[in-house]
Enzyme design. Sequence first.
Site: not given
Ligand SMILES: Cc1cc2nc3c(=O)[nH]c(=O)nc-3n(C[C@H](O)[C@H](O)[C@H](O)COP(=O)(O)O)c2cc1C
Length: 338
Positions: A113, A117, A182, A184-185, A220, A249
């Site tokens: 992704n 934000f 993250s 993506n910023t 985080k 993350n």
């Molecule tokens: C589509 C998407 C959007 C996410 N948006 C955020 C976010 O806004 N803030 C954040 O701290 N982590 C975000 N994450 C990261 C997740 O909270 C998590 O840390 C990461 O995906 C690893 O866990 P997973 O393997 O269970 O997905 C996002 C993940 C995905 C897939």
Amino acid sequence: MIPPFLYDHLIRPLLFQIDPETIHHAVMQALRMLAPLPWHPTHDPKLARTVFGLRFPNPVGLAAGMDKEAEALHAWQTLGFGFVEAGTITAHAQPGNPRPRIFRLQDMGGLINRMGFNNSGAEAVAQRLERLKATGGWPTIPIGINLGKTKVTPLEEAPQDYLLSFNRLFALGDYFVLNVSSPNTPGLRTLQGKAELDELLGAVMAANRAKPAPKPLLLKIAPDLEWPQIDEILELVTSHGLAGLIATNTTLDHSCVPEGRDQTGGLSGKPLRARSTEIVRYVCKHLDLPVIAVGGIFDADAALEKLDAGAALVQLYTGFIYRGPALVNEICRALKTR
Ligand SMILES: Cc1cc2nc3c(=O)[nH]c(=O)nc-3n(C[C@H](O)[C@H](O)[C@H](O)COP(=O)(O)O)c2cc1C
């Protein structure tokens, strides 16, 4: 509750026919409708735990990014989650990156992704949460609020930007998370550097301490850090008096993604599991504070792996998309039989 067989063989194949973000919004809409239902599961008291002073009915939470705007808090409780982390929320509203910005890697159990934000900003989310409180629809599980930097705010002004959100949302969250990880910023991850992080943690913790009843503040982190960088972060987390850490993350390591199917953004899901556990194990060994583990949890074994590595709580994102709500129950059942 949706039986796993039904989800795996009917619901997921149907949902996966549709563009990931479109289906995400449709599911969120359905969950918003579910939210006012008075029904919620009874949690086995054996699963309850107190972490950084908060009582969690079970240790399985919803990770940040799923309910970015805190629109369906009660529905997550209904689905059996022990806590929810809303956000990431930024001080100012912003649209995020252009679509498409979520991509499935189905055979690998992954997602990439580059949302960036997208959210309606701290003020709008605060007003929604205040309405929810006023109407008595507030869930009983702990609610975390994950904060990020507004894209247009220069990095040097990051502390003020986080402070705006923190102060506006303070009364509405049980714990707060500073998201500096993250991918993506642009430039956000440089806030994990020693000097930048020192300033950010100093500013937000000073504001937190000035409140009559300070709240748990967590950080985080990314899975792409080197060990010496992590050591520096752990020192700062301790010296500034944070309540804990969230690891991890999404990753920028796409080495497992076949060429031609790769996309810019953060990789999550099964390909992240091992690295995230490695970081959780390291952090738990070197930090005397609770750690929330997240990354690649697709089944009970993966959750137990994170808890055995020392985590106090776990969170789900990609595994929830692939396995559906039954995953929460599966993990809780496995914990009970332990
Ligand atoms: C589509 C998407 C959007 C996410 N948006 C955020 C976010 O806004 N803030 C954040 O701290 N982590 C975000 N994450 C990261 C997740 O909270 C998590 O840390 C990461 O995906 C690893 O866990 P997973 O393997 O269970 O997905 C996002 C993940 C995905 C897939």
